[in-house]
Design a protein around this motif. Structure first.
Motif, PDB file in Angstrom:
ATOM      1  N   ALA A 112       0.834  -1.204   0.000  1.00  0.00           N
ATOM      2  CA  ALA A 112       0.000   0.000   0.000  1.00  0.00           C
ATOM      3  C   ALA A 112       0.873   1.259   0.000  1.00  0.00           C
ATOM      4  O   ALA A 112       0.606   2.215  -0.746  1.00  0.00           O
ATOM      5  CB  ALA A 112      -0.944  -0.006   1.198  1.00  0.00           C
ATOM      6  N   GLU A 113       1.924   1.274   0.817  1.00  0.00           N
ATOM      7  CA  GLU A 113       2.833   2.424   0.868  1.00  0.00           C
ATOM      8  C   GLU A 113       3.528   2.634  -0.475  1.00  0.00           C
ATOM      9  O   GLU A 113       3.632   3.769  -0.965  1.00  0.00           O
ATOM     10  CB  GLU A 113       3.897   2.213   1.946  1.00  0.00           C
ATOM     11  CG  GLU A 113       3.385   2.272   3.358  1.00  0.00           C
ATOM     12  CD  GLU A 113       4.457   1.891   4.382  1.00  0.00           C
ATOM     13  OE1 GLU A 113       5.666   1.931   4.058  1.00  0.00           O
ATOM     14  OE2 GLU A 113       4.071   1.546   5.509  1.00  0.00           O
ATOM     15  N   MET A 114       4.007   1.549  -1.073  1.00  0.00           N
ATOM     16  CA  MET A 114       4.716   1.667  -2.348  1.00  0.00           C
ATOM     17  C   MET A 114       3.780   2.085  -3.471  1.00  0.00           C
ATOM     18  O   MET A 114       4.155   2.879  -4.342  1.00  0.00           O
ATOM     19  CB  MET A 114       5.435   0.352  -2.683  1.00  0.00           C
ATOM     20  CG  MET A 114       6.615   0.090  -1.767  1.00  0.00           C
ATOM     21  SD  MET A 114       7.570  -1.389  -2.189  1.00  0.00           S
ATOM     22  CE  MET A 114       6.548  -2.672  -1.485  1.00  0.00           C
ATOM     23  N   THR A 115       2.544   1.598  -3.444  1.00  0.00           N
ATOM     24  CA  THR A 115       1.562   1.973  -4.447  1.00  0.00           C
ATOM     25  C   THR A 115       1.251   3.466  -4.344  1.00  0.00           C
ATOM     26  O   THR A 115       1.152   4.163  -5.370  1.00  0.00           O
ATOM     27  CB  THR A 115       0.284   1.130  -4.297  1.00  0.00           C
ATOM     28  OG1 THR A 115       0.644  -0.260  -4.442  1.00  0.00           O
ATOM     29  CG2 THR A 115      -0.754   1.482  -5.338  1.00  0.00           C
ATOM     30  N   GLU A 116       1.121   3.970  -3.141  1.00  0.00           N
ATOM     31  CA  GLU A 116       0.906   5.409  -2.933  1.00  0.00           C
ATOM     32  C   GLU A 116       2.103   6.202  -3.438  1.00  0.00           C
ATOM     33  O   GLU A 116       1.950   7.247  -4.071  1.00  0.00           O
ATOM     34  CB  GLU A 116       0.642   5.722  -1.453  1.00  0.00           C
ATOM     35  CG  GLU A 116      -0.769   5.431  -1.020  1.00  0.00           C
ATOM     36  CD  GLU A 116      -1.811   6.222  -1.814  1.00  0.00           C
ATOM     37  OE1 GLU A 116      -1.670   7.458  -1.950  1.00  0.00           O
ATOM     38  OE2 GLU A 116      -2.751   5.594  -2.318  1.00  0.00           O
ATOM     39  N   TRP A 117       3.308   5.722  -3.150  1.00  0.00           N
ATOM     40  CA  TRP A 117       4.509   6.399  -3.616  1.00  0.00           C
ATOM     41  C   TRP A 117       4.522   6.487  -5.138  1.00  0.00           C
ATOM     42  O   TRP A 117       4.849   7.522  -5.704  1.00  0.00           O
ATOM     43  CB  TRP A 117       5.760   5.664  -3.107  1.00  0.00           C
ATOM     44  CG  TRP A 117       7.029   6.354  -3.481  1.00  0.00           C
ATOM     45  CD1 TRP A 117       7.678   7.331  -2.774  1.00  0.00           C
ATOM     46  CD2 TRP A 117       7.796   6.144  -4.661  1.00  0.00           C
ATOM     47  NE1 TRP A 117       8.811   7.734  -3.451  1.00  0.00           N
ATOM     48  CE2 TRP A 117       8.899   7.026  -4.623  1.00  0.00           C
ATOM     49  CE3 TRP A 117       7.677   5.306  -5.771  1.00  0.00           C
ATOM     50  CZ2 TRP A 117       9.866   7.076  -5.622  1.00  0.00           C
ATOM     51  CZ3 TRP A 117       8.627   5.357  -6.779  1.00  0.00           C
ATOM     52  CH2 TRP A 117       9.717   6.231  -6.691  1.00  0.00           C
ATOM     53  N   LEU A 118       4.135   5.402  -5.815  1.00  0.00           N
ATOM     54  CA  LEU A 118       4.101   5.391  -7.267  1.00  0.00           C
ATOM     55  C   LEU A 118       3.133   6.439  -7.818  1.00  0.00           C
ATOM     56  O   LEU A 118       3.398   7.075  -8.845  1.00  0.00           O
ATOM     57  CB  LEU A 118       3.715   4.012  -7.796  1.00  0.00           C
ATOM     58  CG  LEU A 118       4.790   2.937  -7.718  1.00  0.00           C
ATOM     59  CD1 LEU A 118       4.190   1.570  -8.064  1.00  0.00           C
ATOM     60  CD2 LEU A 118       5.976   3.273  -8.590  1.00  0.00           C
ATOM     61  N   LYS A 119       1.996   6.623  -7.130  1.00  0.00           N
ATOM     62  CA  LYS A 119       0.993   7.595  -7.600  1.00  0.00           C
ATOM     63  C   LYS A 119       1.567   9.005  -7.683  1.00  0.00           C
ATOM     64  O   LYS A 119       1.195   9.776  -8.569  1.00  0.00           O
ATOM     65  CB  LYS A 119      -0.238   7.588  -6.674  1.00  0.00           C
ATOM     66  CG  LYS A 119      -1.092   6.363  -6.825  1.00  0.00           C
ATOM     67  CD  LYS A 119      -2.253   6.418  -5.859  1.00  0.00           C
ATOM     68  CE  LYS A 119      -3.067   5.124  -5.907  1.00  0.00           C
ATOM     69  NZ  LYS A 119      -4.144   5.120  -4.906  1.00  0.00           N
ATOM     70  N   THR A 120       2.466   9.351  -6.792  1.00  0.00           N
ATOM     71  CA  THR A 120       3.011  10.705  -6.795  1.00  0.00           C
ATOM     72  C   THR A 120       4.407  10.808  -7.413  1.00  0.00           C
ATOM     73  O   THR A 120       4.825  11.903  -7.754  1.00  0.00           O
ATOM     74  CB  THR A 120       3.074  11.268  -5.345  1.00  0.00           C
ATOM     75  OG1 THR A 120       3.865  10.405  -4.537  1.00  0.00           O
ATOM     76  CG2 THR A 120       1.688  11.389  -4.744  1.00  0.00           C
ATOM     77  N   ASN A 121       5.099   9.703  -7.570  1.00  0.00           N
ATOM     78  CA  ASN A 121       6.484   9.771  -8.034  1.00  0.00           C
ATOM     79  C   ASN A 121       6.753   9.137  -9.392  1.00  0.00           C
ATOM     80  O   ASN A 121       7.782   9.454 -10.005  1.00  0.00           O
ATOM     81  CB  ASN A 121       7.416   9.120  -6.996  1.00  0.00           C
ATOM     82  CG  ASN A 121       7.450   9.938  -5.732  1.00  0.00           C
ATOM     83  OD1 ASN A 121       8.131  10.935  -5.666  1.00  0.00           O
ATOM     84  ND2 ASN A 121       6.710   9.505  -4.712  1.00  0.00           N
ATOM     85  N   ALA A 122       5.903   8.248  -9.840  1.00  0.00           N
ATOM     86  CA  ALA A 122       6.160   7.572 -11.127  1.00  0.00           C
ATOM     87  C   ALA A 122       5.690   8.465 -12.272  1.00  0.00           C
ATOM     88  O   ALA A 122       4.601   9.012 -12.247  1.00  0.00           O
ATOM     89  CB  ALA A 122       5.434   6.231 -11.169  1.00  0.00           C
ATOM     90  N   LYS A 123       6.535   8.596 -13.225  1.00  0.00           N
ATOM     91  CA  LYS A 123       6.206   9.444 -14.382  1.00  0.00           C
ATOM     92  C   LYS A 123       6.267   8.630 -15.641  1.00  0.00           C
ATOM     93  O   LYS A 123       6.976   7.736 -15.821  1.00  0.00           O
ATOM     94  CB  LYS A 123       7.201  10.591 -14.462  1.00  0.00           C
ATOM     95  CG  LYS A 123       7.365  11.271 -13.099  1.00  0.00           C
ATOM     96  CD  LYS A 123       6.995  12.696 -13.137  1.00  0.00           C
ATOM     97  CE  LYS A 123       7.027  13.433 -11.846  1.00  0.00           C
ATOM     98  NZ  LYS A 123       7.005  12.917 -10.579  1.00  0.00           N
TER      99      LYS A 123
END
Length: 123
Positions: A112-123
């Motif tokens: 869940a933490e990594m998925t949230e991180w991807l939402k704001t950091n993955a381009k």
């Protein structure tokens, strides 16, 4: 693409030996030959591991090394959760089942933490 392929290759070639060197050797009992008559629970665990390997490699191909790491770890954690579910269903040892539940709990939170991180950091 070339950089991602190099990153994935480097991780595969060097991560396992480094981890083993830091954490000790892979237990010999874990290297023992598999029985030729695999039970249903072993078969399900192996199928899950093959899917995890495929997803992990695909995730690690991202051009951004941070995103590649996080995507690879999500797949890795999903594989650990799948293996843990098999242990809970078919396992007989109380300690192993307790460990499986701990893996599910911790790695579900981390996904869940990594998925949230991807939402704001993955381009």
């Amino acid at each position: 693409m070339k950089q991602s392929l190099l990153l994935a290759s480097a991780i595969l070639l060097f991560a396992a030996p480094i981890a083993n060197a830091e954490e000790g050797s892979f237990p010999k009992v874990c290297k023992s030959d598999m029985a030729t008559d695999m039970s249903a629970d072993h078969s399900k665990m192996m199928t899950g591991m093959m899917q995890m390997d495929k997803d992990m490699m695909q995730g690690m191909m991202h051009k951004d090394p941070d995103v590649a790491f996080v995507c690879g770890m999500i797949a890795h954690h999903m594989g650990a959760i799948d293996m843990s579910k098999v242990e809970l269903k078919y396992g007989k040892n109380a300690w192993a089942k307790e460990m499986a539940q701990k893996v599910i709990d911790a790695q579900t939170r981390e996904i869940a933490e990594m998925t949230e991180w991807l939402k704001t950091n993955a381009k």
